[in-house]
Scaffold this motif. Sequence first.
Motif, short mmCIF file in Angstrom:
data_model
loop_
_atom_site.label_atom_id
_atom_site.label_comp_id
_atom_site.label_asym_id
_atom_site.label_seq_id
_atom_site.Cartn_x
_atom_site.Cartn_y
_atom_site.Cartn_z
N GLY A 93 66.54 68.53 59.94
CA GLY A 93 65.16 68.95 59.77
C GLY A 93 65.05 70.37 59.25
O GLY A 93 66.00 71.15 59.24
N LYS A 94 63.83 70.71 58.84
CA LYS A 94 63.55 72.05 58.32
C LYS A 94 62.72 72.80 59.35
O LYS A 94 61.70 72.29 59.83
N LEU A 95 63.15 74.02 59.71
CA LEU A 95 62.38 74.84 60.64
C LEU A 95 61.24 75.50 59.89
O LEU A 95 61.46 76.23 58.92
N VAL A 96 60.01 75.23 60.34
CA VAL A 96 58.82 75.83 59.74
C VAL A 96 58.00 76.41 60.88
O VAL A 96 57.31 75.67 61.60
N GLY A 97 58.13 77.71 61.10
CA GLY A 97 57.44 78.34 62.23
C GLY A 97 57.97 77.75 63.53
O GLY A 97 59.16 77.76 63.80
N SER A 98 57.06 77.21 64.33
CA SER A 98 57.47 76.61 65.61
C SER A 98 57.53 75.09 65.50
O SER A 98 57.29 74.38 66.49
N LYS A 122 59.14 78.41 71.86
CA LYS A 122 59.74 79.61 71.27
C LYS A 122 61.23 79.74 71.58
O LYS A 122 62.02 80.12 70.72
N HIS A 123 61.62 79.39 72.81
CA HIS A 123 63.02 79.55 73.20
C HIS A 123 63.93 78.47 72.61
O HIS A 123 65.15 78.58 72.70
N ASN A 124 63.35 77.42 72.00
CA ASN A 124 64.17 76.38 71.36
C ASN A 124 64.71 76.81 70.00
O ASN A 124 65.78 76.37 69.59
N ILE A 125 63.97 77.66 69.31
CA ILE A 125 64.31 78.03 67.93
C ILE A 125 65.67 78.73 67.84
O ILE A 125 66.52 78.34 67.03
#
Length: 177
Positions: free
Chosen positions: A73-78, A99-102
């Motif tokens: 997947g692509k990280l886009v913000g949260s 937030k802590h997953n990123i």
Amino acid sequence: MILIQLKRLLNWCCDTKEIISTVPKIKMIKIPSYLTESDFSEIMKLDCLKPFYMEVFMMYSETCIRLREVFNGKLVGSWLVLMPDDNKTGITHEISLKKHNIPVIQKMRNNLSESETSFKSATDHYNRVFKKALRDIKKADLSFHNLRDTFAIRCYLDTRDIYKVYKALGNSTVKMT
């Protein structure tokens, strides 16, 4: 459990009491296995489990992401955005992240890029570590995928809305959910 009891009652009515001549077919449904709070707590207390893996397993149980979707997947913000080619259902799916997953996802991706093993072997590593943790807490019958089931069960118990669970999981049909 109710279906099992109903099936027993109908068999008793047919075989023992002869109240009915035939037992109607009852299709049993599969209830997903999941980790209870105490199971998860036991895993988090394991001395042999590094803190990073604890964070990884927590992230999976909080997000409903499948094992390899973290890397596709692509990280886009949260959000983790999975395009049709990146997930099992073949539809675009967006997964909300805490937030802590990123940073956990970013570290997992860094570990993969630094690894000299194949993609499958590197990603299966998380599965192997989790399976060992499950054996250590005497829950060897469970699997990595049960982290996703744990998310689904918790989500349903929190909301009592199967459609919210369906959307969160990104299943192709509500019936599958």
